[in-house]
Design a protein around this motif. Structure first.
Motif, PDB file in Angstrom:
ATOM      1  N   LYS A  44       2.411  -0.460  18.953  1.00 38.31           N
ATOM      2  CA  LYS A  44       1.751  -1.359  19.911  1.00 38.31           C
ATOM      3  C   LYS A  44       1.858  -0.868  21.347  1.00 38.31           C
ATOM      4  N   SER A  47      -3.625  -0.565  21.952  1.00 35.28           N
ATOM      5  CA  SER A  47      -4.274  -1.463  20.995  1.00 35.28           C
ATOM      6  C   SER A  47      -5.548  -0.830  20.457  1.00 35.28           C
ATOM      7  N   SER A  61      -1.194  -7.602  15.913  1.00 30.73           N
ATOM      8  CA  SER A  61      -1.607  -8.479  17.006  1.00 30.73           C
ATOM      9  C   SER A  61      -0.861  -9.814  16.978  1.00 30.73           C
ATOM     10  N   GLN A  62      -0.307 -10.168  15.812  1.00 31.47           N
ATOM     11  CA  GLN A  62       0.413 -11.429  15.677  1.00 31.47           C
ATOM     12  C   GLN A  62       1.922 -11.271  15.905  1.00 31.47           C
ATOM     13  N   LEU A  63       2.355 -10.042  16.103  1.00 34.04           N
ATOM     14  CA  LEU A  63       3.781  -9.777  16.274  1.00 34.04           C
ATOM     15  C   LEU A  63       4.124  -9.564  17.750  1.00 34.04           C
ATOM     16  N   SER A  64       5.258 -10.078  18.170  1.00 38.20           N
ATOM     17  CA  SER A  64       5.761  -9.813  19.509  1.00 38.20           C
ATOM     18  C   SER A  64       6.055  -8.320  19.660  1.00 38.20           C
ATOM     19  N   SER A  65       5.591  -7.745  20.767  1.00 43.06           N
ATOM     20  CA  SER A  65       5.831  -6.321  20.998  1.00 43.06           C
ATOM     21  C   SER A  65       7.323  -6.018  21.065  1.00 43.06           C
ATOM     22  N   VAL A  66       8.093  -6.905  21.682  1.00 44.33           N
ATOM     23  CA  VAL A  66       9.533  -6.697  21.800  1.00 44.33           C
ATOM     24  C   VAL A  66      10.181  -6.702  20.419  1.00 44.33           C
ATOM     25  N   LYS A  67       9.813  -7.688  19.594  1.00 37.38           N
ATOM     26  CA  LYS A  67      10.385  -7.777  18.253  1.00 37.38           C
ATOM     27  C   LYS A  67       9.984  -6.567  17.412  1.00 37.38           C
ATOM     28  N   ARG A  69       9.207  -3.563  18.373  1.00 35.26           N
ATOM     29  CA  ARG A  69       9.826  -2.313  18.817  1.00 35.26           C
ATOM     30  C   ARG A  69      11.320  -2.268  18.535  1.00 35.26           C
ATOM     31  N   ARG A  70      11.919  -3.390  18.194  1.00 35.16           N
ATOM     32  CA  ARG A  70      13.295  -3.355  17.712  1.00 35.16           C
ATOM     33  C   ARG A  70      13.348  -2.816  16.290  1.00 35.16           C
ATOM     34  N   GLN A  97      17.519  -3.957  24.932  1.00 35.15           N
ATOM     35  CA  GLN A  97      17.375  -4.886  23.810  1.00 35.15           C
ATOM     36  C   GLN A  97      18.408  -6.014  23.845  1.00 35.15           C
TER      37      GLN A  97
END
Length: 212
Positions: A44, A47, A61-67, A69-70, A97
């Protein structure tokens, strides 16, 4: 793991369908064929122009970028090296993080594993290009994501060090039940380590086969 449908990115990528499973996936192809662009899409960092990418059944698109990338961590061909010493560079991902910092023993062990036998207070401006690459690889592996996206991780290494570091990367991923999607120019790396090889040609991807 990743399911791609009708994916387009500007004039660079056009992939009607592609599945990337767990294990070690190696992406090969000519320079400019879209390999790095795909990694950035999976993370991400950029896009799609059109189409969809799912990770474990959920649209990116439904996922948090921060989550995301963890769990799905990318190491670029020219990774960021931060001013200061080795300790700071190994800890900084944990600070980003908001995770507990690794112990000194864990950091020293990782440096040894990537063949960077330096003190933690060594300034990074004393490192060669290859040593900085190994430091960045060690930083990524300390974070223990579920998926590693590696863009030419051995580009700054000599042949002997390349094999040992890639072998370490693959060994650690297999041991931890983690997956790798790796772009490489090295056919030897692909042949030796890949569970599956994806070949790119002018923005299109084709599953070429797997190692025995």
């Amino acid at each position: 793991m990743f399911e791609i449908q009708n994916l387009k990115y500007e004039e660079v990528l056009d992939i009607p369908q592609l599945s990337i499973g767990e294990g070690i996936t190696v992406i090969v192809g000519a320079s400019g064929s879209g390999k790095t662009t795909l990694l950035r899409l999976l993370n991400k960092s950029i896009s799609p122009t059109a189409g969809s990418i799912q990770y474990k059944g959920t649209e990116l698109s439904q996922l948090s970028s921060v989550k995301l990338r963890r769990e799905v961590l990318m190491l670029s061909q020219q990774p960021a090296i931060f001013k200061g010493d080795l300790r700071h560079n190994l800890e900084i991902g944990f600070k980003f993080q908001q995770r507990p910092l690794p112990t000194e023993a864990e950091m020293l062990d990782m440096l040894e594993r990537v063949h960077l036998n330096k003190a933690l207070d060594t300034p990074v401006d004393r490192l060669s290009g290859g040593e900085k690459q190994r430091l960045a690889i060690g930083r990524v592996f300390l974070l223990k994501p579920e998926v590693y996206l590696l863009d030419e991780p051995s580009s700054a290494l000599d042949d002997a060090t390349e094999e040992s570091v890639i072998s370490l990367v693959v060994e650690q991923a297999r041991k931890g039940g983690q997956s790798i999607v790796m772009v490489t120019h090295s056919k030897a790396v692909a042949a030796q380590f890949a569970d599956e090889i994806i070949e790119f040609d002018a923005g299109r991807a084709q599953v070429r086969g797997a190692t025995s």
